[in-house]
Design a protein around this motif. Sequence first.
Motif, PDB file in Angstrom:
ATOM      1  N   LEU A   1      -9.808   7.426  -3.847  1.00  0.00           N
ATOM      2  CA  LEU A   1      -9.949   6.101  -3.237  1.00  0.00           C
ATOM      3  C   LEU A   1      -8.932   5.913  -2.114  1.00  0.00           C
ATOM      4  CD1 LEU A   1     -11.804   3.745  -3.817  1.00  0.00           C
ATOM      5  CD2 LEU A   1     -10.073   2.826  -5.371  1.00  0.00           C
TER       6      LEU A   1
ATOM      7  N   GLU B   1      -8.344   7.794  -8.412  1.00  0.00           N
ATOM      8  CA  GLU B   1      -7.436   6.897  -7.688  1.00  0.00           C
ATOM      9  C   GLU B   1      -7.013   7.501  -6.351  1.00  0.00           C
ATOM     10  OE1 GLU B   1      -6.234   3.832  -7.813  1.00  0.00           O
ATOM     11  OE2 GLU B   1      -4.620   4.098  -6.353  1.00  0.00           O
ATOM     12  N   MET B   2      -6.668   8.800  -6.365  1.00  0.00           N
ATOM     13  CA  MET B   2      -6.246   9.429  -5.113  1.00  0.00           C
ATOM     14  C   MET B   2      -7.440   9.580  -4.169  1.00  0.00           C
ATOM     15  SD  MET B   2      -3.081   9.502  -5.545  1.00  0.00           S
ATOM     16  CE  MET B   2      -2.360  10.284  -4.132  1.00  0.00           C
TER      17      MET B   2
ATOM     18  N   TYR C   1       0.827  -1.207   0.000  1.00  0.00           N
ATOM     19  CA  TYR C   1       0.000   0.000   0.000  1.00  0.00           C
ATOM     20  C   TYR C   1       0.864   1.263   0.000  1.00  0.00           C
ATOM     21  CZ  TYR C   1      -3.439   3.503   0.684  1.00  0.00           C
ATOM     22  OH  TYR C   1      -4.208   4.624   0.477  1.00  0.00           O
TER      23      TYR C   1
ATOM     24  N   GLU D   1       1.848   6.575  -6.979  1.00  0.00           N
ATOM     25  CA  GLU D   1       0.801   7.399  -7.604  1.00  0.00           C
ATOM     26  C   GLU D   1       1.147   8.885  -7.468  1.00  0.00           C
ATOM     27  OE1 GLU D   1      -1.669   6.475  -9.465  1.00  0.00           O
ATOM     28  OE2 GLU D   1      -1.586   4.326  -9.133  1.00  0.00           O
ATOM     29  N   TRP D   2       1.720   9.245  -6.332  1.00  0.00           N
ATOM     30  CA  TRP D   2       2.136  10.646  -6.164  1.00  0.00           C
ATOM     31  C   TRP D   2       3.257  11.025  -7.124  1.00  0.00           C
ATOM     32  CZ3 TRP D   2      -0.190  14.685  -5.072  1.00  0.00           C
ATOM     33  CH2 TRP D   2      -1.129  14.755  -4.047  1.00  0.00           C
TER      34      TRP D   2
ATOM     35  N   ASP E   1      -8.017  13.235  -8.299  1.00  0.00           N
ATOM     36  CA  ASP E   1      -8.637  12.313  -9.247  1.00  0.00           C
ATOM     37  C   ASP E   1      -9.154  11.080  -8.516  1.00  0.00           C
ATOM     38  OD1 ASP E   1      -6.416  10.535  -8.875  1.00  0.00           O
ATOM     39  OD2 ASP E   1      -5.264  11.827 -10.204  1.00  0.00           O
TER      40      ASP E   1
ATOM     41  N   ARG F   1       1.898  11.639 -10.504  1.00  0.00           N
ATOM     42  CA  ARG F   1       1.170  12.917 -10.607  1.00  0.00           C
ATOM     43  C   ARG F   1       2.092  14.121 -10.541  1.00  0.00           C
ATOM     44  NH1 ARG F   1      -1.783   9.128  -9.469  1.00  0.00           N
ATOM     45  NH2 ARG F   1      -4.017   9.051  -9.909  1.00  0.00           N
TER      46      ARG F   1
ATOM     47  N   ARG G   1       2.060   1.785  -3.439  1.00  0.00           N
ATOM     48  CA  ARG G   1       0.994   2.268  -4.319  1.00  0.00           C
ATOM     49  C   ARG G   1       0.783   3.765  -4.094  1.00  0.00           C
ATOM     50  NH1 ARG G   1      -5.131  -0.259  -4.700  1.00  0.00           N
ATOM     51  NH2 ARG G   1      -6.123   1.566  -5.643  1.00  0.00           N
ATOM     52  N   HIS G   2       0.738   4.155  -2.830  1.00  0.00           N
ATOM     53  CA  HIS G   2       0.468   5.559  -2.503  1.00  0.00           C
ATOM     54  C   HIS G   2       1.568   6.473  -3.045  1.00  0.00           C
ATOM     55  CE1 HIS G   2      -1.491   8.763  -0.322  1.00  0.00           C
ATOM     56  NE2 HIS G   2      -0.321   9.149   0.138  1.00  0.00           N
TER      57      HIS G   2
END
Lengths: 252, 96
Positions: B37, B34-35, A136, A143-144, B32, A147, A139-140
């Motif tokens: 969630l 995904e974030m 997790y 994703e950052w 968005d 972005r 994943r967090h």
Amino acid sequence: MTVNEALFNYSLRLGDNSLILSHRLSEWTGKAPILEEDLAITNIALDKLGQARFLLQYAAQLEGKGRSEDDLAYKRSEREFYNSLLVEQPNGDFAFTMARQLLNDVFDFFLYEELTKSTNEPLASLAAKSLKEIKYHLRHCSEWIIRLGDGTEESHNRIQNSMNELWAYTGELFEMNEIDSILIKENMVPDLSKLKPKWNNMLCEIFEKATLKKPEEGFMHTGSRKGVHSEYLGFILAEMQYLPRAYPSATW
Amino acid sequence: MNKEKQWPLWEVFIQSKTGLPYKHAGSVHAPDAEMALQNARDTYTRRGEGNSIWVVPSDAIIASNPADAESFYEPGNDKIYRHPTFYVMPEGAKHI
């Protein structure tokens, strides 16, 4: 060195890594960019602290000298800590914290995945439990990274610069010493050199999605396997250890 | 980002067990889906509240207007035959 001594040292290495990263992340509590991220970072810090507690308890038990997890956390000096130089680096801006987290989490992901197969039962069970948390975290932060990298020009530059700066701390993650050789022979821990290609591939995939350039290979810092640290660890310990050292009998 | 420099708002619905209805838990800001969630997970499921999450953009929710309450709900009040109050509950029956 006996297998037991090697295991003690290896548990400190993993435990210190979790403890110091947890401390760094906890410095964001109350001042992350938004409330939701404040909770997310604090959650990760608490997961890391849980892992550290397990590992330091196990180390204390292996040592068998009556020390507790608290003694190991609060009463060792800088030269007796074996966390990577990467995790003790200051938070910097949000991009820097996420970059540090990504480099560490991708490494932890593959390391703990291998540790679930360890012939050492406590390490294998800790790894199985921690791996869910690490997935997790990974994943967090990935994703950052995507972005920020694929965001505005400023966010792109900030995350690229952070990655370039922190890259010099990644060589050390894969360093092995006598402790590793002893434990590899017992099939208790993985050969770190075998993790490197996987670590590299996963990072390259994330960099591509984030439109980031992989930093160039160059000078690599080293020292933590011998307890030699950057100037930052002393300050972390000063803050973290002040209370139990000043008031040894303090309780909650 | 909108004018207020806030990320969009998302409504969070959590299912506590498979088969049960999703319940509104609150809202989060996120850039968005995904974030949203992830933020919902970190904000609302830290104490084992559920095993499944929905996030919905808040502006996708159509709400009734409180000013319409009279015309919406009062006509039901005097139609007592719509309410299941004419049955004798068997003794010992639970959860009806």
